[in-house]
Scaffold this motif. Sequence first.
Motif, PDB file in Angstrom:
ATOM      1  N   UNK A 121       8.234 -46.783  -0.457  1.00 23.83           N
ATOM      2  CA  UNK A 121       9.100 -46.763  -1.641  1.00 23.83           C
ATOM      3  C   UNK A 121       8.564 -47.834  -2.577  1.00 23.83           C
ATOM      4  N   UNK A 122       7.841 -47.463  -3.628  1.00 26.14           N
ATOM      5  CA  UNK A 122       7.291 -48.481  -4.531  1.00 26.14           C
ATOM      6  C   UNK A 122       8.404 -49.312  -5.163  1.00 26.14           C
ATOM      7  N   UNK A 123       8.066 -50.515  -5.554  1.00 26.65           N
ATOM      8  CA  UNK A 123       9.040 -51.391  -6.189  1.00 26.65           C
ATOM      9  C   UNK A 123       9.551 -50.751  -7.483  1.00 26.65           C
ATOM     10  N   UNK A 124      10.852 -50.884  -7.711  1.00 24.50           N
ATOM     11  CA  UNK A 124      11.534 -50.360  -8.892  1.00 24.50           C
ATOM     12  C   UNK A 124      11.365 -48.839  -9.011  1.00 24.50           C
ATOM     13  N   UNK A 125      11.476 -48.156  -7.894  1.00 21.16           N
ATOM     14  CA  UNK A 125      11.441 -46.687  -7.904  1.00 21.16           C
ATOM     15  C   UNK A 125      12.580 -46.177  -7.048  1.00 21.16           C
ATOM     16  N   UNK A 126      12.858 -44.870  -7.167  1.00 19.81           N
ATOM     17  CA  UNK A 126      13.925 -44.264  -6.372  1.00 19.81           C
ATOM     18  C   UNK A 126      13.331 -43.236  -5.421  1.00 19.81           C
ATOM     19  N   UNK A 139      16.963 -54.604  -3.974  1.00 20.22           N
ATOM     20  CA  UNK A 139      16.893 -53.359  -3.213  1.00 20.22           C
ATOM     21  C   UNK A 139      18.296 -52.799  -3.077  1.00 20.22           C
ATOM     22  N   UNK A 140      18.458 -51.509  -3.332  1.00 22.63           N
ATOM     23  CA  UNK A 140      19.763 -50.856  -3.239  1.00 22.63           C
ATOM     24  C   UNK A 140      19.662 -49.655  -2.304  1.00 22.63           C
ATOM     25  N   UNK A 141      20.555 -49.588  -1.335  1.00 20.20           N
ATOM     26  CA  UNK A 141      20.645 -48.449  -0.423  1.00 20.20           C
ATOM     27  C   UNK A 141      21.949 -47.722  -0.700  1.00 20.20           C
ATOM     28  N   UNK A 142      21.859 -46.418  -0.940  1.00 20.23           N
ATOM     29  CA  UNK A 142      23.038 -45.605  -1.230  1.00 20.23           C
ATOM     30  C   UNK A 142      23.150 -44.530  -0.150  1.00 20.23           C
ATOM     31  N   UNK A 143      24.233 -44.591   0.620  1.00 22.40           N
ATOM     32  CA  UNK A 143      24.425 -43.626   1.705  1.00 22.40           C
ATOM     33  C   UNK A 143      25.461 -42.592   1.276  1.00 22.40           C
ATOM     34  N   UNK A 144      25.010 -41.513   0.641  1.00 21.60           N
ATOM     35  CA  UNK A 144      25.858 -40.416   0.175  1.00 21.60           C
ATOM     36  C   UNK A 144      27.137 -40.924  -0.506  1.00 21.60           C
ATOM     37  N   UNK A 145      27.022 -41.741  -1.549  1.00 18.01           N
ATOM     38  CA  UNK A 145      28.198 -42.375  -2.140  1.00 18.01           C
ATOM     39  C   UNK A 145      29.150 -41.417  -2.856  1.00 18.01           C
ATOM     40  N   UNK A 146      28.704 -40.188  -3.176  1.00 15.81           N
ATOM     41  CA  UNK A 146      29.589 -39.267  -3.897  1.00 15.81           C
ATOM     42  C   UNK A 146      29.959 -38.039  -3.070  1.00 15.81           C
ATOM     43  N   UNK A 147      29.553 -38.020  -1.797  1.00 19.47           N
ATOM     44  CA  UNK A 147      29.722 -36.798  -0.990  1.00 19.47           C
ATOM     45  C   UNK A 147      31.179 -36.394  -0.840  1.00 19.47           C
ATOM     46  N   UNK A 148      32.096 -37.366  -0.769  1.00 22.89           N
ATOM     47  CA  UNK A 148      33.497 -37.040  -0.491  1.00 22.89           C
ATOM     48  C   UNK A 148      34.367 -37.053  -1.746  1.00 22.89           C
ATOM     49  N   UNK A 197      14.663 -51.260  -6.523  1.00 22.46           N
ATOM     50  CA  UNK A 197      14.026 -50.403  -5.519  1.00 22.46           C
ATOM     51  C   UNK A 197      15.149 -49.681  -4.797  1.00 22.46           C
ATOM     52  N   UNK A 198      15.188 -48.357  -4.909  1.00 17.79           N
ATOM     53  CA  UNK A 198      16.368 -47.610  -4.466  1.00 17.79           C
ATOM     54  C   UNK A 198      15.994 -46.583  -3.400  1.00 17.79           C
TER      55      UNK A 198
END
Length: 587
Positions: free
Chosen positions: A357-362, A491-500, A521-522
């Motif tokens: 995951x390159x820096x500043x990419x999603x 660094x940001x990790x998003x675990x299905x934040x809109x699924x519910x 970096x996402x």
Amino acid sequence: MRILRLMVKAAGPFGPQFRATLRVSAIATLVQAAAYVTFIPLLIELCAEPARTDRAWLWVGVLAALVIAEAALRIREMGFTYDYWHLVTEDVRLRLGESLRGMPPQELSKRAAGDLTTVVGSNVTSATAAISSLSALFIKLVTVPAVLGIIVLVVDWRLGAVVLIAIGVAAPLVGVVRSRSGTGFRDIDAADARAADRIVEYVQGLAVFKATGQAGADAPRLNAVLAEQHHAQASANRSASIPVAALQLLVQITVVALVAVGAALMLGTSLSLPLLVAVAVTAARFAEPVALAATMTRLFEMSEAALSRIDDVLSVEPLPTAETGARPRSFAIEFDNVAFAYDGHAEPTLDGIDFTVPERSMTALVGPSGSGKTTITKLITRFADPQSGMVTLGGIDISTLAPTELLRHIAVVFQDVYLFDDTIRANIAMGRPDASDADIEAAARAANVDTFVRRWPDGYDTRVGEIGAALSGGERQRISIARAILKDAPVVLLDEPTAALDTESEVVVQEAISALVKGKTVVVIAHRLSTIVGADQILVVDDGRIVQRGAHGELIADPDGRYARMWRAQSEARHWHAPASAVSPMA
């Protein structure tokens, strides 16, 4: 000795003071036993013909001096309880907290909340009570009978033989009491932990239990563990009651036997009347602590059960960290041929995972449930170390980074948001506790929290309730995102934040996420593919492997690929309508 070793270990930094207290207790107990011994010469002098009152008074003075000395030592012994008990209690809980903080998350996830609540709560209370008071009582119960038994043996070997026979009979009974009590109290502790866990579950899920008619007296999940708890308590009491009663009976029989043998020896002129009286007094004093010990054995085993559970948590080794002092200077994430299996699972959850995951990419992770997407994000936060391969941050192996250093650079937004029973302001400030009110409110505006906070009279000081129960799912998620924005981690990790979330909430939350991930970096786990079409790269994960990778346009161009099939399935689902026959005529 096993219990005392656990006590010393639990006392931690107060171990030297605790050991000093044990020495004082031992000396005080020996002085107490010596005071009992003075009755022998005292009675001899009083029963002499004529009575030697001057010598008797001398022994009375010795007895008084020993009693005063014991009292002074007991006062010093109690100093540990007054001066250190609360400090030991606080220190044990702090060490448990530190152990839980450093515990490998994979290990922590195996432990139920109710179990840990019991350890930190009632187990600590029982253990520190044992350290402060039971330890001294234990020494007294062992030392006094031992010294008095030796005195009886010195007075006459036949009287000593009675004591030795009693000890020979009592030893296996004590073993039975210890074994049954230890097993029983461990069972009780385990049942208490399960009950505590189910009570937490019951309170948090009360709405569901009510809706399904399983609340109150008709709560099978709660009733089952309460019945198990009752059975464990009753079983422990029954299993040890007979050997305890047998021990107490043996003590009484020993006293009677000592007096009877002493009387026979006196009648046979082998023992004087003063010595017989002294033996009777000694036997009574011998019987009291031994009888008490028979009952207290169960209490000691209960303390050992609590101490053992505390030791079990304190003994868990944290994830190893190399003392390199390394700090990442950039924030690209790389998985290099990573394989990982959860404890107890023969098949790997991840196998041969390679990506950057390159820096500043999603980078988006997509795939079916159970494919390993969440495990990938857990390894980034060092939930556990992979069995092979390496995860790096900025080119540095994350296993060489201290946990605080690693997590300082990562913000996580989960699908299931946990909010504390506090104000909105306090929950957002968890991202950066030293933040000013202006910084908190700026993060809240960026996450679209301000739009609903302004409706409430208390604004940011509105309490959210337990686990955020006073808020909707979308509102809780926006507060979680505001917390991450305030932390401002690279660094940001998003675990299905809109699924519910419903469609309206999803739009607002997506706007908040856009503010969060700008310049970061996402890594995002996506359920709805429409939300990640702009990702720099998409990784399709299936059965622990990356089966496709590329941008949305590249992946959709392969009509037979897994991603294209998922895209078509979701597109068709968006145009699905309920058939006319399923529509209620009352609609």
